[in-house]
Design a protein around this motif. Structure first.
Motif, PDB file in Angstrom:
ATOM      1  N   ILE A 113      -0.230  -3.991  -2.832  1.00  0.00           N
ATOM      2  CA  ILE A 113       0.444  -2.915  -2.086  1.00  0.00           C
ATOM      3  C   ILE A 113       0.015  -1.551  -2.594  1.00  0.00           C
ATOM      4  N   ALA A 114      -0.098  -1.436  -3.903  1.00  0.00           N
ATOM      5  CA  ALA A 114      -0.472  -0.136  -4.476  1.00  0.00           C
ATOM      6  C   ALA A 114      -1.785   0.340  -3.895  1.00  0.00           C
ATOM      7  N   GLY A 115      -2.755  -0.551  -3.886  1.00  0.00           N
ATOM      8  CA  GLY A 115      -4.053  -0.185  -3.342  1.00  0.00           C
ATOM      9  C   GLY A 115      -3.988   0.073  -1.848  1.00  0.00           C
ATOM     10  N   PHE A 116      -3.168  -0.676  -1.161  1.00  0.00           N
ATOM     11  CA  PHE A 116      -3.072  -0.520   0.292  1.00  0.00           C
ATOM     12  C   PHE A 116      -2.662   0.890   0.684  1.00  0.00           C
ATOM     13  N   PHE A 117      -1.694   1.459  -0.044  1.00  0.00           N
ATOM     14  CA  PHE A 117      -1.204   2.785   0.338  1.00  0.00           C
ATOM     15  C   PHE A 117      -1.988   3.920  -0.283  1.00  0.00           C
ATOM     16  N   SER A 118      -2.780   3.602  -1.323  1.00  0.00           N
ATOM     17  CA  SER A 118      -3.429   4.708  -2.024  1.00  0.00           C
ATOM     18  C   SER A 118      -4.937   4.755  -1.838  1.00  0.00           C
ATOM     19  N   THR A 119      -5.538   3.720  -1.220  1.00  0.00           N
ATOM     20  CA  THR A 119      -6.986   3.684  -1.199  1.00  0.00           C
ATOM     21  C   THR A 119      -7.587   4.831  -0.399  1.00  0.00           C
TER      22      THR A 119
END
Lengths: 348, 202, 648
Positions: free
Chosen positions: C33-39
């Motif tokens: 999730i972290a990567g999903f919103f920050s990529t």
């Protein structure tokens, strides 16, 4: 008393008559089948536009055929046997620009010719071929057409709705007034369309060669009943047109049986806030003038043929036929509906 | 594919990170100016579309007065000059000049905004009164919004300057802010000419 | 990891797996999730754009099919007029704003750094922002539809019908605010594309070595920058009229209805070129690969791309021919509308000649790319007919125009896009799409489309108006509409086959390898899918076809190099070059993953909802939150060398 026709004109007339008898059977069914199709024309403006339409259409078809042939030809004649792209060896580039130049060059010539033809036609239809015989003021509003026939004599100014009569053989000037939103006034068989825009008066002109009924319609989306905002041009010989105008000027006669008198009173009370029937108390200005309702072929802006059944259905429940129309569904009992209908049927 | 590496090896030292005119931010703000400039172009198109359909009676009478607007224009121009001077300061390494220039630009910008609000009050905030008023308040309103954003930017630059973030090589934000501020000023000149000068030509 | 260095000579080396591992550490996105919103990885963002755009395509398609069901025969009662009006508006809005541009942005986002030999787009976080705002604006407008208050005055939304007296619900407010919101996405995306192509290319990639798709998107982006404000302004003025009783468009108080049309079409016409030029570029780049030769007439095709756009700024009045304008204006815009077809002819003949002078290989991608030429021309000639003002006075607002717009939009956007999928799906996923299913996909789409839309020319010539929820019998339109409905459903089935192929091939497609098509451009030199850092070393480019050079003997003595180049691994870095010649002149520090774009989008969504619902107290609060988020975003970072070097 009709003067005798000279010899030369008689033979001309013969030629014309035979042409009509040959052409009419071909076009008349076509007109009946496609009452809004504009590849045929029946009036001066459309006569000027239709050749250009055909010309550009034919050019377009030829271009399509050529390009399809070229693309298909290239694929069919040059295609490689294998389906593995990487296995087919590469070719060098750098050639072929000449062909592009040839294609673009030919296209440009065709485009230039079309442009010139367009400008010529546009200039030709800017003004009617002769001075207009008559000016009509057409007001487009949701979802019907108010029509006012203007005259220098104030007593001859006539207000009707939806069915527009014009004399044949002479141009008619049409002034377009927008009462609410943008509409568009279009009679495909006689002319191009002109938008009806609130705040400005657009002017167009119509001319019909011969008597007949020519369908028209609103052609700019104007709300929920845009689909049912038609009108009709009824072209009549100048003599018949005069007679029609005179008849329309007469107010309604409210004498007659008590049913009719009752109907008139009820009509004025229940419907008169919006509708006008000259000669009665009904004087509303926001809905079609119904003084000679039964002289029209259709009701509800060309939505329904004008007969007893449709008239009853429309009065009883306009929302069922044109959902969203501005005519409310007024509750009428059976006898009330009967009275009003009887009265309306007298409005010839 | 061979690995012939001819000119490649001869790349000398290259600047790293954003420098004043080569950074992406510089080009970015130019694009921003292009699009916002286009917006004002369309706003003024709307104004003139209305105006050419009327004669001089469409304008409010008396015609808009220069009493507040003319001095205000001078104030905004001076504000731009101050910002330009401050930007020159940072590129020369003169921190004092940078801080003074930016502060002055900010102050004069605030004065402009306040005076503009008075101008609005003089017109009674009557944006509903008709086509002209709708256009006047909307167009000057858009400009004032850009001024407000510009003031926020200037304030930010001032704070970052005080924090010592800038040097002659690392001064891109100052230049970017300066260019944006000049844009706001230029737009005002055009808006001013449109509303205050052109009615006399009608 | 970095110091604030001011200058450096970039290290040049041959690519090794150590380089790859090191760069992977620097460039990879956090998982989950972290990567999903920050990529900010342009490849992830590109794929998101593509998936989202196809979702909207499906929605718009279903809207169309429902309308076609209603219009199968005369006087049907499947839909009420209000329902129909919302459907045709949503269909147009969805396809033109939420599918046609975003799909091309998606392909461009994914491909550009790979095509240009760079490691990311110029502004990675802005890239992410443009996607999130697109999604938010699209959902915002669909929210209206979901609650029964969808926009209902057509996608060009003419006044006065869209003003409050005639359309009092929230319908047009959703549309107005949604379009302003969407305009932000388009504008920031355009800036990103312009800067990426002007500054972040591989050394040696001079301007005459750019793939045509890059020319297409660059041209479209420059145009968008200049014209999106027109439509945003139009919707803003309308919104003001509706909420605050200003008088831009209400006639009673001096408003000017035609101002709306001018502002809208000054945007609208360039827009329709913007949604086809990048797709034409895809054909210009992809078709030659399947003809095993370079494109014929690269230079004139590139120039014609720009010329089409420039001329496209000067034709907007041809949407207003029937509004009562003076003859002089009509003649000028008519002439311009004829002339604008000339650069398009350049492209058509270039493609056709490429087939004739090449060795065409009949893959699915080739079928889509080549059939597009035919559809383009059919759409083009119907447009040519409407350029003639008197003819347009008959044709406009009939189904002839509906036929025209579908031939140009489906022919010049959808077909190239599907071809592009067959071409680039292997690069994006590492697997090939199934070719047999692909052929079925192509033929059902092609036959279905023509069956559906060719008859519309005829119903239009027979006078059938647009935007009618029903029609009477006896007009000569009945059987034409029946065929159109059948064709539309067949076409939709074809699109379904595409979705099936995509899903099935994702799991079981044949492994593609780096360059399954033996194509010439840089993206085919890296693995499929590419690593997060794209290139282990920055390539050096010496021609338009780096991977074909040795076989084509292009480029002279200097050769392109993909295995040896600048390493640039002191953090996230790529090289900046001069705009025309592509000579390296700066080492760029690229920003990494960040939540700021997502958070900023949330703030903007709150702002727009507050404006819609008149929660006036929320407006300044969210405005301040947005400014704060921007401030944090732009705060100078030492790691990116945005702060002055320390003295001590």
């Amino acid at each position: 008393m009709v003067p005798p026709v000279p010899e030369s004109r008689r033979s001309n007339n013969l030629v014309i008559a035979s042409a009509v008898f040959v052409v009419a059977p071909v076009t008349a069914p076509a007109q009946a089948e496609t009452p809004l199709g504009y590849l045929r024309s029946f009036g001066a403006m459309a006569h000027a536009i239709t050749p250009l339409t055909w010309g550009l259409l034919i050019i377009s078809l030829v271009v399509c055929v050529i390009v399809i042939a070229l693309v298909l030809g290239g694929i069919v004649l040059k295609r490689q046997a294998g389906h593995i792209t990487a296995a087919i060896p590469l070719m060098r580039g750098g050639d072929g620009a000449g062909w592009v130049g040839l294609g673009v060059g030919i296209s440009s010539v065709v485009l230039l010719g079309s442009m010139i033809w367009t400008v010529v036609v546009l200039a030709a239809i800017n003004e009617p071929p002769s001075k207009p015989a008559l000016t009509i003021e057409v007001t487009g509003q949701q979802w019907w057409w108010k029509v006012r026939y203007l005259s220098d004599d104030p007593s001859r100014i006539l207000t009707t709705a939806n069915e527009i009569h014009i004399p044949t053989g002479k141009p008619v000037r049409v002034e377009l007034i927008g009462a609410d939103v943008i509409h568009s006034f279009w009679v495909p068989l006689l002319s191009g369309k002109t938008d009806v825009i609130p705040g400005q008066t657009n002017v167009t002109w119509l001319e019909a060669d011969r008597p007949g009924r020519y369908a028209g319609l609103c052609s700019e989306f104007c709300g929920v009943q845009h689909a049912h905002m038609g009108f009709e041009i009824v072209a009549q010989s100048p003599r018949d047109f005069e007679a029609w105008w005179n008849a329309q000027l007469k107010p309604a006669a409210t004498t007659g049986s008590s049913v009719i008198a009752r109907g008139a009173t009820l009509f004025a009370y229940r419907c008169g806030a919006c509708h006008t029937v000259r000669g009665t108390e009904a004087g509303g200005a926001v809905a079609p003038d119904l003084t000679h309702l039964m002289s029209r072929a259709t009701i509800a802006a060309e939505t329904l043929p004008n007969n007893v059944g449709n008239l009853s259905g429309w009065i009883a429940n306009p929302q069922a036929i044109k959902p969203g129309t501005l005519m409310p569904t007024v509750y009428l009992s059976g006898p009330e509906l009967n009275d009003i209908r009887s009265f309306l049927l007298t409005l010839k | 594919m061979t690995d012939a590496a001819l000119p490649l090896e001869r790349t000398g030292p290259l600047p790293v990170g954003p420098t004043a005119r080569r950074g992406l931010g510089w080009w970015g703000v130019l694009c921003l100016i292009a699009t916002e400039g286009a917006l004002f172009g369309y706003l003024l198109f709307s104004y003139f579309y209305f105006a050419v359909q009327h004669d001089q009676s469409w304008f409010p009478h008396p015609l808009p007065s220069f009493r507040l607007a003319a001095p205000n224009t001078i104030i905004l121009l001076l504000s731009s000059v101050a910002m330009w001077w401050g930007d020159r300061g940072v590129r020369r390494g003169a921190r004092g000049q940078l801080l003074t220039g930016v502060s002055l630009a900010l102050l004069l910008g605030i004065v402009f905004a306040v005076v503009q609000c008075f101008e609005w009050r003089n017109k009674g905030f009557a944006w509903r009164a008709g086509g002209y008023n709708s256009l006047y308040f909307t167009i000057t309103g858009f400009h004032l919004m850009h001024v407000a954003v510009g003031l926020f930017v200037l304030l930010t630059i001032l704070v970052w300057s005080m924090l010592g973030y800038f040097s002659p090589r690392r001064s891109a934000p100052v230049l970017i802010a300066s260019v944006y501020w000049h844009f706001v000023d230029t737009v005002w000149l055009v808006v001013f000419a449109t509303f205050y000068v052109t009615p006399y030509l009608w | 990891m970095t110091s604030s260095e001011v200058e450096r000579t970039p290290e040049i080396a041959s690519a090794t797996t150590d380089h790859g591992r090191h760069l992977e550490q620097i460039w990879k996105t956090a998982p989950g999730i972290a990567g999903f919103f920050s990529t900010v990885d342009h490849k992830a963002i590109g794929k998101r754009y593509i998936v989202t755009a196809f979702a909207f395509l499906a929605a718009g398609g279903i809207e169309a099919l429902i309308m076609r069901a209603q219009l199968t025969g005369p006087s049907e009662h499947l839909l009420s007029p209000e329902q129909y009006d919302q459907l045709f508006t949503m269909h147009g809005m969805t396809m033109i704003f939420l599918y046609a541009m975003p799909i091309l942005s998606g392909f461009s986002n994914y491909l550009w750094p790979l095509l240009l030999g760079s490691r990311d787009m110029a502004f990675p976080r802005v890239n992410a922002l443009s996607y999130w705002v697109y999604l938010a604006a699209g959902l915002f407008m669909y929210a209206g539809f979901a609650i029964g208050a969808g926009p209902n005055d057509g996608w060009f939304n003419y006044v006065p019908y869209s003003t409050r007296p005639y359309d009092p619900g929230l319908n047009i407010d959703f549309y107005s605010l949604g379009m302003i919101f969407l305009g932000i996405s388009t504008s920031v995306g355009a800036v990103n594309f312009i800067l990426t192509v002007l500054r972040t290319r591989a050394p040696g990639m001079s301007i005459d070595r750019l793939p045509i798709m890059v020319w297409g998107t660059l041209t479209a982006s420059a145009a968008n920058l200049l014209v999106v404000p027109a439509v945003s302004l139009a919707f803003f003025l309308l919104w003001m009229d509706r909420q605050f009783e200003t008088h831009f468009f209400d006639v009673a108080r001096g408003g000017q209805p035609l101002l709306w049309q001018h502002l809208f079409w000054m945007f609208g016409h360039p827009w329709v070129y913007a949604i086809v030029l990048p797709a034409m570029g895809m054909v210009s780049d992809g078709l030659p690969v399947f003809c095993r030769r370079p494109l014929v007439g690269y230079t004139v095709v590139a120039l014609s791309t720009v010329a089409t756009m420039i001329l496209g700024f000067g034709v907007w009045v041809h949407h207003m021919f029937a509004t009562g304008l003076p003859n002089l204006a009509l003649s000028f815009f008519s002439g311009a509308s004829f002339i604008v077809t000339v650069p398009s002819a350049v492209a058509v003949f270039a493609w056709t000649t490429t087939i004739w002078l090449g060795r065409p290989v009949i893959t699915t991608a080739f079928l889509f790319f080549s059939s597009m030429i035919v559809l383009f021309v059919i759409g083009g000639v119907s447009g040519f007919m409407t350029a003639a003002v008197p003819v347009d006075w008959q044709l406009t607002h009939t189904y002839f125009i509906v036929a025209h717009i579908h031939y140009v939009l489906i022919g010049i956007n959808v077909f190239p896009v599907v071809g592009g999928l067959y071409y680039w799906f292997p690069k994006m996923t590492g697997r090939l799409l199934d070719e047999r299913l692909g052929k079925w996909n192509f033929w059902t789409m092609f036959v279905g489309f023509n069956l559906g839309f060719l008859p519309m020319h005829l119903s239009g010539l027979r006078g059938m108006p647009r935007r009618v929820y029903t029609y009477a019998e006896g007009m000569g339109w009945d059987w034409l509409n029946l065929i159109t409905t059948i064709g539309s459903f067949l076409f939709a089935f074809g699109v379904l086959l595409l979705f099936v192929n995509l899903v099935a091939s994702l799991r079981r497609g044949r492994i593609a390898g780096a360059n399954p098509w033996d194509a010439p451009t840089l993206e085919w030199s890296v693995s499929s899918p590419p690593p997060p850092y794209n290139f282990a070393v920055i390539p050096r480019v010496a021609s338009r076809h780096p991977l074909w050079e040795d076989r084509l003997a292009e480029g002279g003595a200097v050769r392109s190099s993909v295995t040896r180049g600048m390493v640039l691994d002191h953090g996230r870095e790529t090289i900046a070059t001069t705009p025309l010649d592509g000579e390296p002149d700066q080492i760029l520090k690229m920003t990494g993953d960040s939540y700021a774009p997502f958070v900023l989008t949330l703030g903007m969504t709150v702002l727009f909802v507050a404006l819609l619902r008149h929660w006036w107290w929320v407006v300044p609060v969210s405005g301040l939150a947005i400014l704060a988020a921007l401030l944090l975003w732009l705060w100078p970072e030492r790691e990116l060398d945005q702060v002055a070097e320390t003295r001590s």
